[in-house]
Motif scaffolding. Structure first.
Motif, mmCIF file in Angstrom:
data_model
loop_
_atom_site.group_PDB
_atom_site.id
_atom_site.type_symbol
_atom_site.label_atom_id
_atom_site.label_comp_id
_atom_site.label_asym_id
_atom_site.label_seq_id
_atom_site.Cartn_x
_atom_site.Cartn_y
_atom_site.Cartn_z
ATOM 1 N N ASP A 20 0.853 -1.183 0.000
ATOM 2 C CA ASP A 20 0.000 0.000 0.000
ATOM 3 C C ASP A 20 0.893 1.239 0.000
ATOM 4 O O ASP A 20 1.981 1.221 0.591
ATOM 5 C CB ASP A 20 -0.910 0.021 1.232
ATOM 6 N N VAL A 21 0.433 2.291 -0.677
ATOM 7 C CA VAL A 21 1.162 3.560 -0.715
ATOM 8 C C VAL A 21 0.207 4.689 -0.374
ATOM 9 O O VAL A 21 -0.891 4.771 -0.922
ATOM 10 C CB VAL A 21 1.769 3.816 -2.123
ATOM 11 N N GLN A 22 0.640 5.556 0.532
ATOM 12 C CA GLN A 22 -0.080 6.780 0.859
ATOM 13 C C GLN A 22 0.844 7.946 0.525
ATOM 14 O O GLN A 22 2.007 7.943 0.952
ATOM 15 C CB GLN A 22 -0.423 6.834 2.346
ATOM 16 N N SER B 278 5.400 15.640 -0.543
ATOM 17 C CA SER B 278 6.649 15.066 -1.064
ATOM 18 C C SER B 278 7.075 13.828 -0.282
ATOM 19 O O SER B 278 8.189 13.338 -0.448
ATOM 20 C CB SER B 278 7.760 16.117 -1.017
ATOM 21 N N VAL B 279 6.173 13.320 0.563
ATOM 22 C CA VAL B 279 6.457 12.129 1.366
ATOM 23 C C VAL B 279 5.464 11.029 0.992
ATOM 24 O O VAL B 279 4.292 11.298 0.730
ATOM 25 C CB VAL B 279 6.359 12.454 2.876
ATOM 26 N N ALA B 280 5.960 9.806 0.957
ATOM 27 C CA ALA B 280 5.110 8.654 0.687
ATOM 28 C C ALA B 280 5.373 7.597 1.748
ATOM 29 O O ALA B 280 6.517 7.373 2.149
ATOM 30 C CB ALA B 280 5.398 8.083 -0.696
ATOM 31 N N ILE B 281 4.289 6.970 2.205
ATOM 32 C CA ILE B 281 4.382 5.897 3.196
ATOM 33 C C ILE B 281 4.026 4.598 2.491
ATOM 34 O O ILE B 281 2.905 4.428 2.003
ATOM 35 C CB ILE B 281 3.445 6.164 4.385
ATOM 36 N N PHE B 282 5.002 3.710 2.428
ATOM 37 C CA PHE B 282 4.834 2.406 1.789
ATOM 38 C C PHE B 282 4.769 1.357 2.883
ATOM 39 O O PHE B 282 5.640 1.308 3.762
ATOM 40 C CB PHE B 282 6.027 2.128 0.864
ATOM 41 N N THR B 283 3.718 0.550 2.878
ATOM 42 C CA THR B 283 3.615 -0.556 3.834
ATOM 43 C C THR B 283 3.428 -1.851 3.065
ATOM 44 O O THR B 283 2.863 -1.866 1.964
ATOM 45 C CB THR B 283 2.442 -0.358 4.817
ATOM 46 N N HIS B 284 3.929 -2.934 3.655
ATOM 47 C CA HIS B 284 3.767 -4.244 3.029
ATOM 48 C C HIS B 284 4.061 -5.344 4.039
ATOM 49 O O HIS B 284 4.580 -5.090 5.131
ATOM 50 C CB HIS B 284 4.653 -4.385 1.779
ATOM 51 N N SER B 285 3.713 -6.553 3.645
ATOM 52 C CA SER B 285 4.132 -7.749 4.365
ATOM 53 C C SER B 285 5.333 -8.293 3.606
ATOM 54 O O SER B 285 5.374 -8.246 2.370
ATOM 55 C CB SER B 285 3.017 -8.792 4.387
ATOM 56 N N VAL B 286 6.292 -8.783 4.344
ATOM 57 C CA VAL B 286 7.532 -9.223 3.694
ATOM 58 C C VAL B 286 7.955 -10.581 4.264
ATOM 59 O O VAL B 286 7.934 -10.790 5.478
ATOM 60 C CB VAL B 286 8.629 -8.141 3.833
#
Length: 130
Positions: free
Chosen positions: A76-78, A82-90
């Motif tokens: 997911d990306v928010q 100029s900032v982006a928050i990337f979350t994921h399962s790894v």
């Protein structure tokens, strides 16, 4: 907005792919020099990319640390300016002194858009998958 999200996903993919190949140079190049890091398996915050690089080198020499593969899902990306928050399962296949190990974790990577248009990671937070 969609174009920016795709650019952030591409930056995250490059970072994860480099990590999965144990390609130190490409992996660390994805982070700004002042990036910070919080890892659940480390007792302190790493305040710079250089601190993380030194820790990585210690893991390699002391523990025989090697990344064998890395798989990212539930991305997911928010975007916030100029900032982006990337979350994921790894899910990561590792080796310590030749012994294989697999970890499943959740991760947040904060990216900042540079003047060049490139998205660089400025913070990484890794937590165990519940």
């Amino acid at each position: 907005m969609e174009h920016q999200q795709q650019a952030v996903l591409a930056a995250a993919d490059r970072l994860v792919e480099a990590f999965g190949r144990h390609d130190r140079d490409s992996y660390f190049a994805a982070f700004a020099p002042a990036a910070t890091f919080i890892f659940h398996n480390l007792d302190r915050r790493l305040h710079t990319r250089a601190e993380y690089e030194a820790e990585w080198a210690l893991w390699e020499t002391r523990d025989g640390f090697r990344v064998r593969a890395c798989r990212s899902s539930d991305q997911d990306v928010q975007i916030a300016g100029s900032v982006a928050i990337f979350t994921h399962s790894v899910e990561t296949d590792l080796a310590f002194n030749g012994e294989p190990s697999t970890s499943t974790e959740r991760e947040t990577i904060v990216f900042e858009k540079q003047a060049s248009g490139e998205w660089l990671a400025i913070h990484e937070h890794l937590s165990p998958q519940p």
